[in-house]
Design an enzyme around this catalytic site. Structure first.
Site, mmCIF file in Angstrom:
data_model
loop_
_atom_site.group_PDB
_atom_site.id
_atom_site.type_symbol
_atom_site.label_atom_id
_atom_site.label_comp_id
_atom_site.label_asym_id
_atom_site.label_seq_id
_atom_site.Cartn_x
_atom_site.Cartn_y
_atom_site.Cartn_z
ATOM 1 N N ASN A 1 20.099 41.788 19.739
ATOM 2 C CA ASN A 1 18.788 41.337 19.085
ATOM 3 C C ASN A 1 17.532 42.300 18.983
ATOM 4 O O ASN A 1 16.690 42.056 17.829
ATOM 5 C CB ASN A 1 17.429 40.807 19.979
ATOM 6 N N GLN B 1 20.633 35.266 19.620
ATOM 7 C CA GLN B 1 21.088 35.368 18.533
ATOM 8 C C GLN B 1 22.046 35.283 17.354
ATOM 9 O O GLN B 1 21.998 35.205 16.110
ATOM 10 C CB GLN B 1 20.513 36.843 18.274
ATOM 11 N N GLY C 1 17.109 27.111 21.554
ATOM 12 C CA GLY C 1 16.166 26.318 19.514
ATOM 13 C C GLY C 1 14.932 27.039 19.087
ATOM 14 O O GLY C 1 15.439 26.916 17.959
ATOM 15 N N HIS C 2 14.756 28.001 19.817
ATOM 16 C CA HIS C 2 13.816 28.556 18.660
ATOM 17 C C HIS C 2 14.477 29.843 17.925
ATOM 18 O O HIS C 2 13.314 29.918 16.697
ATOM 19 C CB HIS C 2 12.725 28.859 19.171
ATOM 20 N N THR D 1 13.569 15.778 33.734
ATOM 21 C CA THR D 1 13.851 15.087 32.585
ATOM 22 C C THR D 1 13.829 16.067 31.355
ATOM 23 O O THR D 1 13.085 16.972 30.946
ATOM 24 C CB THR D 1 12.024 14.310 32.045
ATOM 25 N N CYS E 1 10.630 39.881 22.166
ATOM 26 C CA CYS E 1 10.628 38.900 23.364
ATOM 27 C C CYS E 1 11.072 40.052 24.628
ATOM 28 O O CYS E 1 11.021 38.955 25.784
ATOM 29 C CB CYS E 1 11.519 38.023 23.943
HETATM 30 N N1 PLP Z 1 19.202 35.962 24.634
HETATM 31 C C1 PLP Z 1 18.507 37.121 23.496
HETATM 32 C C2 PLP Z 1 20.000 38.039 23.106
HETATM 33 C C3 PLP Z 1 17.743 37.102 22.952
HETATM 34 O O1 PLP Z 1 17.711 37.952 21.601
HETATM 35 C C4 PLP Z 1 16.350 36.348 23.689
HETATM 36 C C5 PLP Z 1 15.298 36.205 23.000
HETATM 37 O O2 PLP Z 1 14.349 36.769 21.771
HETATM 38 C C6 PLP Z 1 16.847 35.361 24.478
HETATM 39 C C7 PLP Z 1 18.179 35.689 25.612
HETATM 40 C C8 PLP Z 1 16.163 34.824 25.335
HETATM 41 O O3 PLP Z 1 15.788 33.608 25.452
HETATM 42 P P1 PLP Z 1 14.304 32.345 24.989
HETATM 43 O O4 PLP Z 1 12.989 32.966 24.126
HETATM 44 O O5 PLP Z 1 14.239 31.115 24.310
HETATM 45 O O6 PLP Z 1 14.363 32.074 26.705
#
Ligand code: PLP
Length: 362
Positions: free
Chosen positions: A128, A158, A179-180, A216, A304
């Protein structure tokens, strides 16, 4: 001011079709998929449809998919679930130094128990922070050669939506998706669990999803995630070609700025959408906000994991030292970006850097 959003690895804008579908589900098909009446059956059908799409993309059975609340939960379920289910077989887990905290922190949690036999290897598909792609198929084959009982987990948060990932071909037992990151909603993801791979649930309650993940299901989010995935995979090759063109154009423009460099360029395989740019003499946060003032959104390090932006395991692991760790921004593209976005962002960086360098040094 025009907005140029280049932080698509942090999160993406929802596809309009996906937002529309989710809206319909929120307002009309809002039943609980566990309900026995028509509204429930209608919602259940949406889940079945979503699973058929996602399973089709991965070439697996719909029953192999467990829906979760995000990529983080998928990673947690994979690692903790496997560690708990296999604790009698061994307590040794392996990962790499470039993993996302969703994997690393979870691995630390179970690390206290680490001993002899390896029960799980966890490797991310696409990094990422610098966009390098790990040789998943080769790693999967090596792991299984060494010990066929060792589970292979891949964080594809990613990589899904950009690469064709076939769990069976790559000997993947567990695959995390969110999803996002694929133009769907926040708060939804899934974990692929291969046939014969036994893991323990980490959430307990109503026994939904065959007891593997009580709670749910987020029907609107799940249906939206499947639609976004289908849209992406329907034009994957064409889109990736265009993303690579935009990525390379951006790199060629920003590397005309004196004394800057791109990280991860030496990797055998690179993601089409992630660019890690080090600008010595300029703090990432300062550049990020200066770009923001011009309507350009990028990230410093990995958005993140912003609680600890100073701790970039990946950048340290590839040899970045001292100030360079703090001089690095991430630009991440999506299918929604245009050549104009890339040219304007690169021009904004080229204009700001000499000014910020003077400012930083005085
Ligand atoms: N794994 C990777 C490689 C990510 O880049 C991210 C978020 O940037 C995640 C896990 C975490 O995903 P989420 O934000 O849907 O919890």
């Amino acid at each position: 001011m025009r907005e140029i959003y280049l932080d698509n690895s942090a999160t993406t804008r929802c596809f309009p079709e996906t937002a529309e579908l989710m809206n319909k589900l929120y307002l009309e098909e809002y039943g609980n998929p566990s309900s026995m009446h028509h509204k429930g059956v209608e919602a259940e059908r949406r889940l079945t449809g979503a699973s058929a799409i996602l399973a089709g993309i991965l070439k697996v059975r719909p029953a192999n998919l467990i829906y979760t609340s995000c990529g983080t939960e998928s990673d947690n379920l994979a690692i903790i679930g496997a560690a708990m289910a296999m604790r009698r077989s061994g307590r040794h887990l392996i990962t790499t130094v470039i993993e996302h905290p969703a994997v690393l922190e979870t691995m630390r949690l179970v690390e206290a128990a680490v001993r002899e036999d390896t029960i799980l290897v966890s490797v991310m598909h696409t990094n990422n922070e610098i966009g390098t792609i790990q040789p998943i198929e080769e790693i999967g084959a090596a792991v299984k050669r060494r010990n066929p009982r060792t589970l292979f987990h891949v964080d594809a948060v990613q990589g899904f939506g950009k690469a064709r990932i076939l769990p069976k071909k790559a000997r993947i037992d567990l695959l995390s998706v969110s999803g996002h990151k694929i133009h769907a909603a926040k708060g939804v993801g899934f974990l692929y669990i291969g046939d014969g791979c036994r893991i323990r649930p980490i959430l307990f309650g109503g026994g939904q999803q065959k007891g593997m993940r009580s709670g749910t299901q987020n029907t609107a989010g799940i249906a939206g995630m499947a639609l976004s995935a289908r849209i992406l995979y329907d034009s994957l090759d064409r889109d990736n070609e265009e993303l690579c063109r935009l990525r390379d154009l951006f790199i060629s423009l920003v590397t005309q700025i004196p004394d800057v460099f791109i990280n991860g360029m030496g990797a055998a395989r690179r993601a089409p959408h992630i660019i890690s740019l080090t600008v010595p003499g300029v703090r990432a946060e300062v550049l990020l906000h200066a770009l923001e003032d011009k309507g350009v959104y990028v990230s410093s390090g990995s958005a993140c994991a912003t609680n600890r932006p100073h701790l970039s395991g990946t950048l340290s692991a590839i040899g970045l030292k001292g100030d360079h760790l703090d001089n690095t921004i991430r630009i991440s593209l999506s299918v929604m970006n245009t050549e104009a976005d890339v040219r304007e962002a690169a021009a904004a960086i080229a204009e700001l850097v000499p000014f910020l360098r003077r400012y930083t040094r005085h």
